[in-house]
Design an enzyme around this catalytic site. Structure first.
Site, PDB file in Angstrom:
ATOM      1  N   HIS A   1       0.390 -12.383   1.425  1.00  0.00           N
ATOM      2  CA  HIS A   1      -0.411 -11.492   0.589  1.00  0.00           C
ATOM      3  C   HIS A   1      -0.542 -12.035  -0.843  1.00  0.00           C
ATOM      4  CE1 HIS A   1      -1.283  -6.921  -0.202  1.00  0.00           C
ATOM      5  NE2 HIS A   1      -2.340  -7.683  -0.345  1.00  0.00           N
TER       6      HIS A   1
ATOM      7  N   TYR B   1       0.832  -1.195   0.000  1.00  0.00           N
ATOM      8  CA  TYR B   1       0.000   0.000   0.000  1.00  0.00           C
ATOM      9  C   TYR B   1       0.876   1.258   0.000  1.00  0.00           C
ATOM     10  CZ  TYR B   1      -3.496  -3.413   1.614  1.00  0.00           C
ATOM     11  OH  TYR B   1      -4.316  -4.510   1.748  1.00  0.00           O
TER      12      TYR B   1
END
Length: 330
Positions: free
Chosen positions: A140, A55
């Site tokens: 992830h 992010y």
């Protein structure tokens, strides 16, 4: 706010704050906006915060770390992710990131699900966040990397959990089938499921959720608004679904669900949050916010009373399968 435990007694509040927007997702978020989103969530009882190196090439972690700096470390739960190592990008000077975040491309992501990659990623995250431990570490998006993720990354995280460096081993994905395999075959404590158990998509109902419940693995629901289609009281014609413009048939279906919600005294976004939390395997719903208003709106929606009659009406109408609506509230 009600909380449930996963892993080594990691307590997750019913609603968590996802901070992808703190990494300038799609557009710039100011420090003031991020601080407002965090404070409003904290004031509303949220004590679970989720971030990732992905992010904003670390920006989300750095911002969240600064906001948590003055909070007692035992007063909140924190999760981040591994699988994307951040490395210097000499070719990125003067360019912007090309993966959806409005940040300079001075770093680049390299997929790495090896034990060494997991440990290096976690060490970097600890530094950016300014903490000495992470409560949950999710692998992830290992969609194309089952073998490395299951045989290398999971054992590395289990070792760190056993050493007390982390509190729980997790996997986060946009699909339920592989998450079910992780639950079935690996020593994981929690999974983050994005978009696959919502008012519009219940694929996890048949594979992941029953298995997670049986094995005692917590499920964190993310993407409950399905990229925005369920985020408004009435869907707009140009609403997004799965990060693309939604088709007319999906917009029509969401609109009919919204109409039933209105008839039963609630809104579409309120029902979208309440729906996954009805399942006993779901321990928390993580909602993103960019500013104080969005955090306040999410909390208010999560506290709304959604009548049982709505679930019955959705089943009767065929808009949501009856099997997904007969679980009752926890």
């Amino acid at each position: 706010m009600r909380a449930r435990a996963v892993g080594r007694e990691v307590m997750l509040t019913r609603i968590g704050l996802g901070v992808a927007q703190f990494g300038n997702l799609y557009r710039e978020t100011t420090d003031e906006e991020a601080a407002g989103a965090f404070q409003a969530a904290w004031d509303g009882g949220v004590r679970y915060f989720d971030t990732a190196p992905h992010y904003g090439l670390g920006l989300s972690e750095r911002r969240l770390g600064r906001l948590l700096r003055d909070r007692r470390r035992d007063s909140y739960a924190l999760s981040t992710k591994v699988g994307r190592l951040l490395e210097p990008n000499p070719d990125g000077q003067g360019r912007m990131d090309d993966e959806g975040f409005v940040v300079p491309a001075t770093l680049r992501r390299r997929l790495d699900y090896s034990a060494d990659g997991v440990k290096r990623s976690l060490e970097s995250s600890l530094t950016r966040l300014g903490v000495d431990r992470i409560d949950i570490v999710y692998i992830h998006d290992p969609d194309e990397h089952w073998r490395d993720a299951s045989e290398l990354a999971v054992p590395a995280l289990v070792e760190l959990r056993d050493q007390g460096v982390i509190g729980a081993v997790g996997v986060g994905m946009n699909q339920s089938a592989m998450l079910a395999e992780f639950v079935r075959r690996c020593d994981v404590d929690v999974v983050m499921l994005a978009g696959r158990y919502t008012l519009l998509d219940q694929r996890a109902q048949s594979d992941l959720l029953p298995l997670a419940l049986q094995r005692g693995v917590g499920v964190v629901a993310a993407g409950v608004y399905n990229s925005g289609l369920l985020a408004r009281d009435r869907p707009s014609a140009d609403a997004h679904y799965e990060y693309e413009t939604a088709g007319a048939e999906l917009v029509d279906r969401a609109t009919r669900i919204a109409e039933l919600c209105e008839q039963h005294g609630c809104t579409l976004p309120e029902a979208a949050i309440a729906f996954p939390l009805r399942h006993p395997a779901v321990v928390s719903a993580v909602l993103g916010a960019r500013n104080a208003r969005q955090s306040q709106t999410n909390i208010a929606r999560s506290q709304a009373v959604v009548p049982d009659a709505l679930w019955a009406a959705l089943a009767d109408s065929g808009l949501v399968p009856e099997a997904a609506l007969t679980l009752g509230d926890k």
